[in-house]
Motif scaffolding. Structure first.
Motif, short mmCIF file in Angstrom:
data_model
loop_
_atom_site.label_atom_id
_atom_site.label_comp_id
_atom_site.label_asym_id
_atom_site.label_seq_id
_atom_site.Cartn_x
_atom_site.Cartn_y
_atom_site.Cartn_z
N ARG A 8 41.22 38.71 60.39
CA ARG A 8 42.05 39.32 59.34
C ARG A 8 43.31 38.47 59.11
N GLN A 17 44.02 36.19 51.03
CA GLN A 17 43.17 35.79 49.89
C GLN A 17 41.86 35.17 50.38
N HIS A 64 40.43 35.54 53.36
CA HIS A 64 39.63 36.57 54.03
C HIS A 64 38.90 37.45 53.02
N ASN A 65 39.62 37.87 51.98
CA ASN A 65 39.02 38.75 50.97
C ASN A 65 37.90 38.04 50.21
N TYR A 66 38.11 36.77 49.89
CA TYR A 66 37.09 36.01 49.17
C TYR A 66 35.82 35.89 50.01
N ARG A 96 34.86 37.77 52.47
CA ARG A 96 34.27 39.11 52.64
C ARG A 96 33.54 39.55 51.39
N ASP A 97 34.15 39.37 50.23
CA ASP A 97 33.60 39.90 48.99
C ASP A 97 32.47 39.06 48.42
N ILE A 98 32.56 37.74 48.54
CA ILE A 98 31.58 36.85 47.91
C ILE A 98 30.51 36.40 48.89
N HIS A 99 30.88 36.14 50.12
CA HIS A 99 29.93 35.58 51.07
C HIS A 99 29.66 36.47 52.27
N GLY A 100 30.28 37.63 52.29
CA GLY A 100 30.10 38.52 53.44
C GLY A 100 28.67 38.99 53.61
N GLU A 139 35.76 28.97 40.80
CA GLU A 139 35.59 30.12 41.68
C GLU A 139 36.54 30.08 42.88
#
Length: 502
Positions: free
Chosen positions: A129, A137, A139-141, A143-147, A189
């Motif tokens: 985290r 930013q 971490h969120n990317y 998680r959201d795109i490649h998680g 992206e």
């Protein structure tokens, strides 16, 4: 100087290591690794593109570099042959002619996308985290795109390439195509994440190593674009932050086989490090392995630790009879290499096995070196020809033309033989794609570069191979000789070979 005598029991446990750095790293490679000036330039980040022939030690540098970077807390990403497949790329991607699209640029963009995503994944995984200095930013990317996606590196690369391909040759209106291509080539992206990545890299270091690009090399359109695109991406990414370093290793034959890569390299020559070895550095390499092997197996011989490299060698290998080679058994064996560590390790290991099989005592008798030479020579002859299979298929059959011939040639005699080869008067197999178009001088250059021939630059000078001198005016050379490494395999008479030295 008195000879160093070792315990006979050392023969049973002596080990020069494996020819493969991937296996050797777990057996103590770091402890007996030769820290050359090339290694230090790579370690410092001054050089990021490592170039050398097969067996020259590129992987050894990368393995030691990876281990030491990890010990210092760096995140290390290693991409190996399992992570790419030229055959898969060729079967998956449309040809350039299908849409008149420049593949090198597409591969460069895909490589940058892949490496940046892998770097951000490594940082997110380690820090989980990340909340400071822009880390949220990233971490969120991830998680959201490649998680949810568990794509391997090759799949991730291909998916980006397919996006480019779909736009380039798909049924899209011209204006939209231009905007969409620009978006993909500019990595829209992830472009807005790069400032955040720079901030995270202020306190963390990431090293990416791309090795063994020659595995499965097929000289195809996609293979060449794959490597030249990687070269471009490496140069671009390394400009982002000093704590992010992408290293690639290239075999010399790949470099020579990719015109676009050569053109790019002229602009970035300061980033290239070409590995080369001398007789002294090869002697040091074997001496270090002798000391390490004896110590690891409980033979901590103080005299061996204090002894010089030459004394270490002489404690293990007996000298040849008078008139056999120069500079003792080391000179004899190193003369049968192209100055590549893997070759000398292989030759030494095979001689050691011959001595063990006959229950010999240390030092290993010269007869064991002789008995191991044919197998070593035959294997090296096949391996050298295989290195050039994409550029010069059937090269082994060209080597075979020299079988049982005298070892030395005058220029006129060699040019006539090369002309007969090109015209087909001397038959070869599988060479139709390149040999008929070679003039004699071109073929002499190929055989010298491959290592089969050595050349005498002056009337009283030594015969030199491409492993000993990078540039030589072969057009002015009047005398050539088949390299000693090939003699046993090609049935070249040893007595004639020794007299040809003069």
């Amino acid at each position: 100087m008195a000879r160093l005598n070792l315990s006979p029991k050392i023969l049973d446990v002596l080990d020069f290591g494996t020819p493969s750095a991937e296996r050797d790293i777990s057996r103590g490679l770091e402890k007996y690794f030769v820290e050359s000036s090339a290694y230090h330039r790579v370690r410092s980040g001054a050089k990021t593109i490592l170039m050398g022939n097969r067996g020259a030690g590129k992987s050894a540098i990368f393995k030691v570099l990876a281990k030491r970077e990890r010990s210092e807390g760096s995140h290390v990403i290693e991409l190996s042959p399992e992570d790419y497949s030229y055959e898969l790329l060729s079967s998956t991607m449309a040809a350039e002619s299908a849409g008149s699209w420049a593949k090198q640029g597409a591969y460069a963009a895909a490589w940058k996308y892949l490496i940046y995503v892998l770097v951000m994944k490594a940082l997110a995984r380690k820090g989980m985290r990340l909340t400071r200095n822009g880390g949220r930013q990233i971490h969120n990317y991830i998680r959201d795109i490649h998680g949810a996606q568990q794509l391997g590196p090759l799949s991730l690369l291909v998916s980006y390439l397919k996006r480019l391909e779909a736009v380039k040759i798909g049924p899209i209106e011209a204006g939209l195509r231009t905007r969409e291509l620009d978006r993909l080539y500019q990595l829209e992206e992830i472009q807005n994440l790069l400032p955040a990545l720079r901030k995270v890299l202020d306190s963390q270091r990431v090293v990416v190593l791309v090795d063994e690009l020659d595995r499965g090399w097929d000289s195809s359109e996609d293979a060449k674009a794959f490597v030249s695109g990687l070269f471009q991406a490496c140069v671009s990414i390394n400009a982002l932050h000093p704590n992010l370093r992408v290293y690639i290793s290239l075999r010399q034959e790949l470099y020579d086989d990719i015109p676009a890569l050569y053109d790019d390299a002229q602009k970035h020559r300061d980033l290239l490090e070409k590995i080369s070895w001398s007789e002294d550095s090869l002697l040091e390499l074997i001496a270090r392995r002798i000391r390490h092997s004896a110590h690891e197996n409980g033979f901590a011989v103080d005299a061996l630790e204090r002894a010089g490299d030459r004394a270490c060698w002489s404690a293990v290998f007996a000298p040849p009879p008078p008139g056999k080679g120069r500079d003792g058994s080391f000179g004899y064996m190193v003369d049968r290499t192209l100055y590549r560590p893997r070759e000398l390790i292989q030759f030494c290991s095979e001689a050691l096995e011959q001595a063990r099989a006959r229950r010999s005592r240390l030092p290993v008798p010269y007869s064991s070196i002789e008995r191991s030479e044919y197998g070593y020579s035959a294997e090296r002859t096949k391996d050298i020809a295989a290195e050039y299979r994409s550029q010069y298929p059937g090269l082994l059959s060209v080597f075979e033309v020299f079988r049982s011939r005298p070892p030395a040639f005058g220029r006129d005699e060699l040019e006539l033989l090369c002309l007969e080869l090109a015209c087909g008067d001397v038959p070869t197999h599988g060479t139709g794609s390149w040999l008929p178009s070679c003039d004699p001088n071109e073929l002499i250059e190929i055989l010298w570069r491959a290592g089969l021939l050595t050349a005498r630059a002056s009337a009283d000078g030594p015969f030199l191979g491409s492993h000993q001198v990078q540039h030589l005016n072969l057009a002015a050379v009047r005398r050539f000789r088949v390299h000693a490494m090939f003699h046993a395999s090609l049935g070249i008479d040893g007595a004639q070979a020794e007299s040809a030295r003069g």
